[in-house]
Scaffold this active site. Sequence first.
Site, short mmCIF file in Angstrom:
data_model
loop_
_atom_site.label_atom_id
_atom_site.label_comp_id
_atom_site.label_asym_id
_atom_site.label_seq_id
_atom_site.Cartn_x
_atom_site.Cartn_y
_atom_site.Cartn_z
N GLU A 86 -66.12 -49.29 9.56
CA GLU A 86 -64.75 -49.10 10.03
C GLU A 86 -64.51 -47.63 10.32
O GLU A 86 -64.79 -46.77 9.48
CB GLU A 86 -63.77 -49.62 8.97
C1 FAD Z 1 -65.30 -58.93 0.36
C2 FAD Z 1 -65.37 -57.45 0.68
C3 FAD Z 1 -65.17 -57.04 1.98
C4 FAD Z 1 -65.24 -55.68 2.29
N1 FAD Z 1 -65.18 -55.30 3.60
C5 FAD Z 1 -65.45 -54.01 3.92
C6 FAD Z 1 -65.67 -53.65 5.27
O1 FAD Z 1 -65.70 -54.50 6.16
N2 FAD Z 1 -65.89 -52.34 5.56
C7 FAD Z 1 -65.92 -51.38 4.58
O2 FAD Z 1 -66.11 -50.20 4.88
N3 FAD Z 1 -65.75 -51.71 3.27
C8 FAD Z 1 -65.55 -53.01 2.93
N4 FAD Z 1 -65.47 -53.36 1.62
C9 FAD Z 1 -65.48 -52.31 0.59
C10 FAD Z 1 -66.87 -51.78 0.26
O3 FAD Z 1 -67.77 -52.83 0.09
C11 FAD Z 1 -66.77 -50.98 -1.03
O4 FAD Z 1 -65.80 -49.97 -0.89
C12 FAD Z 1 -68.06 -50.32 -1.46
O5 FAD Z 1 -69.19 -51.11 -1.23
C13 FAD Z 1 -67.94 -49.95 -2.93
O6 FAD Z 1 -69.09 -49.26 -3.40
P1 FAD Z 1 -69.08 -48.67 -4.87
O7 FAD Z 1 -70.41 -48.06 -5.09
O8 FAD Z 1 -67.87 -47.85 -5.07
O9 FAD Z 1 -68.88 -49.93 -5.84
P2 FAD Z 1 -69.84 -51.19 -6.11
O10 FAD Z 1 -70.49 -51.63 -4.88
O11 FAD Z 1 -69.00 -52.17 -6.84
O12 FAD Z 1 -70.96 -50.60 -7.07
C14 FAD Z 1 -70.79 -50.50 -8.46
C15 FAD Z 1 -71.99 -51.14 -9.14
O13 FAD Z 1 -71.78 -51.08 -10.55
C16 FAD Z 1 -72.28 -52.25 -11.13
N5 FAD Z 1 -71.62 -52.40 -12.44
C17 FAD Z 1 -70.35 -52.78 -12.72
N6 FAD Z 1 -70.14 -52.77 -14.04
C18 FAD Z 1 -71.28 -52.35 -14.62
C19 FAD Z 1 -71.68 -52.12 -15.96
N7 FAD Z 1 -70.84 -52.34 -16.97
N8 FAD Z 1 -72.94 -51.70 -16.21
C20 FAD Z 1 -73.82 -51.49 -15.19
N9 FAD Z 1 -73.48 -51.68 -13.90
C21 FAD Z 1 -72.23 -52.10 -13.62
C22 FAD Z 1 -71.96 -53.33 -10.13
O14 FAD Z 1 -72.80 -54.45 -10.30
C23 FAD Z 1 -72.20 -52.60 -8.81
O15 FAD Z 1 -73.51 -52.80 -8.35
C24 FAD Z 1 -65.45 -54.72 1.27
C25 FAD Z 1 -65.64 -55.14 -0.03
C26 FAD Z 1 -65.65 -56.50 -0.33
C27 FAD Z 1 -65.98 -56.93 -1.72
#
Ligand code: FAD
Length: 495
Positions: A86
């Site tokens: 996006e």
């Molecule tokens: C359905 C959906 C649609 C989306 N659509 C879009 C889109 O089209 N475009 C866009 O830009 N963004 C989109 N997003 C948002 C985007 O996916 C997220 O902002 C991004 O992937 C988040 O990354 P992160 O590393 O912050 O978190 P996460 O990907 O949640 O990574 C955190 C990790 O920590 C792990 N974890 C959690 N608790 C623990 C624990 N206690 N111990 C060890 N590990 C743990 C989890 O398993 C995970 O792997 C979407 C998200 C979803 C769910």
Amino acid sequence: MKPTIAIALVLALAVVQHASLAAGAGAGPRVIIVGAGISGISAGKRLSEAGITDVLILEATDHVGGRMRKENFAGVNVEVGANWVEGVNGGKMNPIWPIVNSTLKLRNFHSDFDYLAQNIYKEDGGLYDEAEAQKIIDRANKVGDSGEKLAATLSPSGRDDLSILAMQRLNNHQPSGPSSPVDMVVDYFLYDYEFAEPPRVTSLQNAVPAKTFSDFGGDVYFVADQRGYESVVHYLAGQYLNTSKSGDIADARLQLNKVVREISYSSSGVIVKTEDGSVYQADYVMVSASLGVLQSDLIQFKPQLPKWKILAIYEFDMAVYTKIFVKFPKKFWPEGQGREFFLYASTKRGYYAIWQEFEKQYPDANVLLVTVTDEESRRIEQQSDNQTKAEIMEVLRNMFPGKDVPEVTDILVPRWWSNRFYKGTFSNWPIGVNRYEFDQLRAPVGRVYFTGEHTSEFYNGYVHGGYLAGIDSADILINCARKKVCKYHVKGKYD
Ligand SMILES: Cc1cc2nc3c(=O)[nH]c(=O)nc-3n(C[C@H](O)[C@H](O)[C@H](O)COP(=O)(O)OP(=O)(O)OC[C@H]3O[C@@H](n4cnc5c(N)ncnc54)[C@H](O)[C@@H]3O)c2cc1C
Ligand SMILES: *[C@@H]1O[C@H](CO)[C@@H](O)[C@H](O)[C@H]1NC(C)=O
Ligand SMILES: *[C@@H]1O[C@H](CO)[C@@H](O)[C@H](O)[C@H]1NC(C)=O
Ligand SMILES: *[C@@H]1O[C@H](CO)[C@@H](O)[C@H](O)[C@H]1NC(C)=O
């Protein structure tokens, strides 16, 4: 306490802190990263580039990528998490875009929403008159534009912020905002389909315009590649972690199936405990688990996080956005130029409202995607897929009354909200949280650092937000570990 004793205590603490850092010198400090989503992997990469290579990534699930996740659905890999890049074709380059479109060459498709007016279905079937629908869309866009102008006049501190709904009332003189089915579905498309919460909840100032689009451009590209959007995370991990011949990450610094349950921290270091009884020591920990996880009791902090931190975590919103895929034995919906997205204008706002067909992405798969959010997401996560299937069949038979609408053969209902490792899909900025409180989400607490899309300075809720937050949070840690600048400055409430 006498001042001399206080000074002595401060000095003693300073010595302990210094000694432990000195002990780690050479190899550099050891950093545990909780979570292998894009933000955790990006933080690890940044740390490695700064020479902090003694990292240990503990991931709860059996895979890397977190909320970027493909799943096989009746023969094709579809994205149950993030799908779009996006913010493309603007003044600045979205950092995810060159990885997707050049480095990895992931198959992607520009999403064109300009034809919606010809694709809005009435609750009882048939299409709304295109010219009438276009008038409603134009009106909603005009209200949005004046919202942007209004937002630009508000104090940057956020003290004058208002909800998108309040802005609509100012412009519209409609007490409850958009209220006819077609007005509601257009409103839902414009706001809920992006932020996963209704205009009543979402902050005007932080959403209109969203910095994602004003910085990186208004275009969005849908990733539909059998390798999955998650391959972006694998690619970033491969920049600093060992990979096997088959391309999988095979590195002792990445541990899968490690559910972090407890983080103890003091001025000398951190101790991290996982559900399987393992105990790990390090100098610092970087927590990348989602805002929803932080709002739950999955990870216990010892001592408890300070009140300002807990409040920041509780005040921000974890939204829910559910992508339901359904497969049919044959197509019965229109295809061709301008038909990809279609809307269902129910009298119940947000009831199976936004539909997408995939003749380009997954030709001959006969798959549709319908997206629901917020309360509907929570309701649907708690019912059987059979029940959801039945509701969807009823909606489709309402939309296409003259057509032979066959039974759904397969259905995929992701349950991000029920999943204890996510507790929702992405963060949304609610009315009432100012910039100061938002910065507290990212602020470290002693040796505990925070990253994740919800800590992104300008792009919370997005893939690029997670990626950039990983870099920013790593930089804050590097400043402390390397330059001994450990005081993190959170701007004043009204700065
Ligand atoms: C359905 C959906 C649609 C989306 N659509 C879009 C889109 O089209 N475009 C866009 O830009 N963004 C989109 N997003 C948002 C985007 O996916 C997220 O902002 C991004 O992937 C988040 O990354 P992160 O590393 O912050 O978190 P996460 O990907 O949640 O990574 C955190 C990790 O920590 C792990 N974890 C959690 N608790 C623990 C624990 N206690 N111990 C060890 N590990 C743990 C989890 O398993 C995970 O792997 C979407 C998200 C979803 C769910
Ligand atoms: C994506 O890559 C293709 C192939 O290299 C190129 O033609 C296209 O212009 C790129 N798209 C954008 C929006 O940069
Ligand atoms: C990375 O791979 C090299 C060579 O195969 C190996 O010696 C090293 O131990 C690996 N490192 C980790 C942390 O797994
Ligand atoms: C769903 O419904 C079908 C028939 O419509 C039935 O065969 C199946 O057992 C049901 N599944 C569940 C989980 O209830």
